[in-house]
Design a protein around this motif. Structure first.
Motif, PDB file in Angstrom:
ATOM      1  N   THR A  98      -1.964   6.714   3.395  1.00  0.00           N
ATOM      2  CA  THR A  98      -2.484   8.062   3.586  1.00  0.00           C
ATOM      3  C   THR A  98      -1.382   8.894   4.236  1.00  0.00           C
ATOM      4  O   THR A  98      -0.208   8.499   4.237  1.00  0.00           O
ATOM      5  N   ALA A  99      -1.770  10.022   4.807  1.00  0.00           N
ATOM      6  CA  ALA A  99      -0.775  10.906   5.408  1.00  0.00           C
ATOM      7  C   ALA A  99      -0.123  10.284   6.634  1.00  0.00           C
ATOM      8  O   ALA A  99       1.020  10.622   6.970  1.00  0.00           O
ATOM      9  N   ASN A 100      -0.831   9.362   7.368  1.00  0.00           N
ATOM     10  CA  ASN A 100      -0.257   8.777   8.587  1.00  0.00           C
ATOM     11  C   ASN A 100      -0.444   7.258   8.679  1.00  0.00           C
ATOM     12  O   ASN A 100      -0.356   6.673   9.763  1.00  0.00           O
ATOM     13  N   PHE A 101      -0.719   6.625   7.550  1.00  0.00           N
ATOM     14  CA  PHE A 101      -0.919   5.177   7.559  1.00  0.00           C
ATOM     15  C   PHE A 101      -0.425   4.591   6.237  1.00  0.00           C
ATOM     16  O   PHE A 101      -0.577   5.192   5.171  1.00  0.00           O
ATOM     17  N   LEU A 102       0.189   3.384   6.343  1.00  0.00           N
ATOM     18  CA  LEU A 102       0.676   2.691   5.136  1.00  0.00           C
ATOM     19  C   LEU A 102       0.451   1.199   5.308  1.00  0.00           C
ATOM     20  O   LEU A 102       0.710   0.636   6.385  1.00  0.00           O
ATOM     21  N   GLN A 103      -0.035   0.576   4.231  1.00  0.00           N
ATOM     22  CA  GLN A 103      -0.251  -0.872   4.235  1.00  0.00           C
ATOM     23  C   GLN A 103       0.347  -1.461   2.954  1.00  0.00           C
ATOM     24  O   GLN A 103       0.102  -0.966   1.853  1.00  0.00           O
ATOM     25  N   LEU A 104       1.126  -2.522   3.138  1.00  0.00           N
ATOM     26  CA  LEU A 104       1.788  -3.197   2.028  1.00  0.00           C
ATOM     27  C   LEU A 104       1.420  -4.676   2.070  1.00  0.00           C
ATOM     28  O   LEU A 104       1.518  -5.326   3.114  1.00  0.00           O
ATOM     29  N   THR A 105       0.996  -5.196   0.899  1.00  0.00           N
ATOM     30  CA  THR A 105       0.627  -6.615   0.797  1.00  0.00           C
ATOM     31  C   THR A 105       1.363  -7.233  -0.382  1.00  0.00           C
ATOM     32  O   THR A 105       1.333  -6.701  -1.490  1.00  0.00           O
ATOM     33  N   ILE A 106       2.025  -8.366  -0.123  1.00  0.00           N
ATOM     34  CA  ILE A 106       2.701  -9.131  -1.184  1.00  0.00           C
ATOM     35  C   ILE A 106       2.063 -10.509  -1.212  1.00  0.00           C
ATOM     36  O   ILE A 106       2.092 -11.241  -0.204  1.00  0.00           O
ATOM     37  N   ARG A 107       1.484 -10.878  -2.345  1.00  0.00           N
ATOM     38  CA  ARG A 107       0.732 -12.127  -2.462  1.00  0.00           C
ATOM     39  C   ARG A 107       1.260 -12.910  -3.670  1.00  0.00           C
ATOM     40  O   ARG A 107       1.420 -12.361  -4.760  1.00  0.00           O
ATOM     41  N   ASP A 108       1.542 -14.219  -3.464  1.00  0.00           N
ATOM     42  CA  ASP A 108       1.972 -15.069  -4.580  1.00  0.00           C
ATOM     43  C   ASP A 108       1.138 -16.344  -4.611  1.00  0.00           C
ATOM     44  O   ASP A 108       0.530 -16.733  -3.611  1.00  0.00           O
ATOM     45  N   ASN A 109       1.123 -16.998  -5.782  1.00  0.00           N
ATOM     46  CA  ASN A 109       0.364 -18.248  -5.949  1.00  0.00           C
ATOM     47  C   ASN A 109       1.289 -19.455  -5.971  1.00  0.00           C
ATOM     48  O   ASN A 109       1.031 -20.431  -6.668  1.00  0.00           O
TER      49      ASN A 109
END
Length: 466
Positions: A400-411
């Motif tokens: 959003t304007a003041n929040f960031l979330q990053l997820t990297i998922r592998d099997n």
């Protein structure tokens, strides 16, 4: 001398040398084109002249045939007109071959050997011309025409025809010989020019590109050494007393921020110099190699080999620049940079299915956030590709304007992760990349979580509030 000033001076010298080599190749190419065009013009003129020389032999034979028909008394009016027209064409063509003719598009004869040959057939030509002219006078006289009146002139034409035909055959042969000699000379010139171009390219590779590659290796080695020194400095700070841990952590954060900023600036400078200097030179050289290969009369395996090597060098240079500083991050933002990074990963690891879910807000992000998120994602993907043995890697970025979330998922196969190992001297080399990711996240005021167990894959989560 300051390293930056020294690098600029060296690249300036290489640029001048490259410009000189490129100018040399361009001048040789222009010279070669001029010679080719001259040879083509000569070839067209020679073909036209040989055609007219052949017509002269045909006209001479036609004159003899018509003279015999007139002597026999058959079709006097028709044969007389054709005889006169053939005589005029024969005379104009003969004069045009010697003196040149704009009307017939014939160049003036400038060969001494051909002048001598025309001098040999001058007497047969004149005798045939005089006899034919007198025949025309008799044919148009007021008195009744009798074949016996033109018989002496016909005999004269027949008597000198063989000499004239033989002389014209030698003249045609000489024209053909001169034409072939010009082609041979052109081939020799082209081989000389090709040799000079190849020599220039080899000299350019030895004097410019080999020293440049050595300089690049030295610069990259210096960057690696700087990173190694930074890592050792971080380890020394982490081994400090527990009583000073809070202060040391604060100092470490400041140092890490300075080091990372310094590294990014150094990456940017090196990537810019490689792209603007060596990259442009390599691209121009490859284009010139392709032009030389296309212009060559027969395929040269050495040129093809050099062209293939140049293509590999260009791709490797592009890859180095992209690793040092992705220009798309500066120009188009984080979203475009992530798309480009995943595209590169798909090319590097075609057996892995990369899935991206992007709900990032369109609002612009701070420069530090963009750079930090990109480097963390880059390191996470590199680790997954090299160590996870995964079939699928999922990337989910939300902001959003003041929040960031990053997820990297592998099997993939996963691993046993303990956050206490990040600052262990025994595990320093193994967890160096993860520690850098965590430090970047903390410098951005965020958190980095890694969840992994053997056989269950790995999940990397980054959350930043700004």
């Amino acid at each position: 001398m300051h390293p930056v000033s020294e690098d600029r001076s060296i690249f300036k010298i290489f640029t001048i040398l490259y410009a000189v080599a490129l100018t040399t190749i361009a001048l040789l190419s222009i010279f070669s084109q001029i010679k080719i065009q001259q040879a083509l013009n000569h070839q067209m003129n020679d073909s036209h002249v040989i055609n007219f020389a052949g017509k002269l032999r045909t006209y001479s034979q036609t004159l003899s045939k018509l003279a015999l028909l007139l002597e026999s008394g058959r079709d006097i009016d028709d044969n007389r007109k054709e005889f006169i027209n053939t005589l005029k064409q024969w005379q104009k063509s003969h004069e045009g071959l010697q003196a040149g003719s704009n009307f017939l598009n014939l160049p003036a004869n400038d060969q001494d050997e051909l002048k001598q040959m025309f001098e040999i057939i001058r007497n047969p030509h004149q005798e045939i011309w005089d006899a034919a002219s007198k025949m025309i006078t008799v044919l148009y006289s007021d008195s009744a025409f009798k074949p016996a009146h033109i018989r002496p002139y016909v005999q004269t034409i027949l008597a000198y025809e063989k000499s004239y035909l033989l002389g014209m055959e030698l003249i045609v042969f000489d024209y053909d010989r001169f034409s072939k000699e010009r082609i041979r000379n052109l081939k020799e010139i082209e081989y000389i020019v090709l040799g000079l171009v190849l020599f220039t390219l080899m000299l350019e590779a030895g004097v410019i590109f080999y020293p440049l590659s050595t300089r690049i290796r030295k610069i990259i080695r210096g960057l690696v050494d700087a990173e190694e020194r930074a890592r050792k400095l971080t380890e020394q700070v982490q081994l400090a007393n527990q009583e000073k841990l809070l202060r040391q952590e604060t100092e470490q954060r400041i140092r890490s921020y300075s080091i990372i900023n310094g590294q990014e600036k150094e990456r940017k400078r090196i990537a810019a110099e490689i792209h603007d200097g060596i990259g442009q030179m390599l691209t121009s050289l490859r284009m010139k190699l392709e032009q030389i290969e296309d212009r060559s009369m027969r395929p040269d395996p050495e040129i093809a080999m050099v062209n293939t090597m140049m293509y590999s060098i260009i791709n490797e240079t592009k890859r180095i620049c992209a690793d040092l500083l992705p220009s798309v991050l500066e120009d188009f933002g984080l979203r475009a940079a992530i798309d480009e990074l995943i595209k590169l990963c798909r090319q590097t690891a075609p057996g892995i299915d990369f899935q991206l879910e992007d709900t990032l807000a369109a609002a612009p992000l701070p420069k530090e956030v963009k750079t930090g998120v990109y480097r963390i994602l880059q390191e996470a993907l590199n680790n997954a590709i090299k160590h996870a043995d995964a079939d699928t890697i999922e990337i989910d970025i939300d902001g959003t304007a003041n929040f960031l979330q990053l997820t990297i998922r592998d099997n993939g196969k996963g691993f046993h992760f303990d956050s206490q190992q990040l600052y262990s001297s025994e595990q320093a080399k193994k967890v160096n990349g993860i520690r850098n990711m965590k430090e970047r996240a903390e410098l951005l005021g965020g958190t980095l979580q890694i969840n992994s167990q053997p056989g269950t894959g790995t999940i990397v989560q980054l959350a930043i509030t700004f």
